[in-house]
Design an enzyme around this catalytic site. Sequence first.
Site, mmCIF file in Angstrom:
data_model
loop_
_atom_site.group_PDB
_atom_site.id
_atom_site.type_symbol
_atom_site.label_atom_id
_atom_site.label_comp_id
_atom_site.label_asym_id
_atom_site.label_seq_id
_atom_site.Cartn_x
_atom_site.Cartn_y
_atom_site.Cartn_z
ATOM 1 N N VAL A 82 0.878 -1.271 -0.080
ATOM 2 C CA VAL A 82 0.067 -0.192 -0.051
ATOM 3 C C VAL A 82 0.861 1.212 0.184
ATOM 4 O O VAL A 82 1.681 1.328 0.854
ATOM 5 C CB VAL A 82 -1.021 0.123 1.329
ATOM 6 C CG1 VAL A 82 -1.865 1.449 1.269
ATOM 7 C CG2 VAL A 82 -1.886 -1.364 1.117
ATOM 8 N N LYS A 83 0.518 2.118 -0.738
ATOM 9 C CA LYS A 83 1.198 3.381 -0.885
ATOM 10 C C LYS A 83 0.585 4.432 -0.397
ATOM 11 O O LYS A 83 -0.599 4.796 -0.556
ATOM 12 C CB LYS A 83 1.558 3.761 -2.496
ATOM 13 C CG LYS A 83 3.108 3.880 -2.958
ATOM 14 C CD LYS A 83 3.246 4.356 -4.362
ATOM 15 C CE LYS A 83 4.545 4.617 -4.957
ATOM 16 N NZ LYS A 83 4.498 5.085 -6.376
ATOM 17 N N VAL A 84 1.407 5.309 0.382
ATOM 18 C CA VAL A 84 0.787 6.306 1.199
ATOM 19 C C VAL A 84 1.720 7.531 1.021
ATOM 20 O O VAL A 84 2.887 7.228 1.107
ATOM 21 C CB VAL A 84 0.707 6.023 2.691
ATOM 22 C CG1 VAL A 84 -0.464 4.871 3.029
ATOM 23 C CG2 VAL A 84 1.547 5.675 3.319
#
Length: 220
Positions: A82-84
């Site tokens: 997951v990219k944040v």
Amino acid sequence: MKFFVDTADIAEIAELNETGLLDGVTTNPSLVAKTGKDFVSTIKEICKIVKGPVSAEVTATDHATMLAEGRKLAALATNVAVKVPLTVDGLKTCKALSDDGIMVNVTLCFSAAQAILAAKAGATFISPFVGRLDDIGQDGMQLIADIVQIYNNYPDFKTEVLVASIRHPIHLIESAKIGADVATLPPNVLKGLVKHPLTDKGLEAFLADWKKTGQSILDK
Ligand code: G3P
């Protein structure tokens, strides 16, 4: 050094995956928009093609919604990272997801201070954008060197340095000299790494000389 490809184009990813040299994929909302395809189904398809980490970015900016989006993306496949973004809410979300054993790639990193925060938040990967720093006359490679030096001082930092926003092979070579863990490369840069005119010229000469022998290896 791990090679990721920086694209959401399924055909490009499939072609490069055939080389056996692809260790993962990074996408971002701009790359997904460029495909004109559905985001969720694209991520699912990429995760079937490439077994390594596939970065899929949340698009909310508040922690609660980022967390919900992150959990939904993580549930698409076991190799989703997951990219944040590197914001307070992004770091809170990184901490919550990584505490649950979910891979997190903290993106849009432009300073060593930001990279320290991402490591403290338990990020799996930190994505410093070298090209965008170079684009404004700052030294992107110096940031990579600083982050690697700092991370090496703290064995409890488990975050891998994923060099992003790569514009040309020199960014890759310099990142490898520094000891970055991962480079995510645009497809054209990745394909170009193999090319050298002296290799082409040398092979042409070898084959021309071999042809003169009239021999064939498989005929023996
Ligand atoms: O996908 C993250 C990063 O590699 C994008 O960088 O500067 O090519 O948009 P850029």
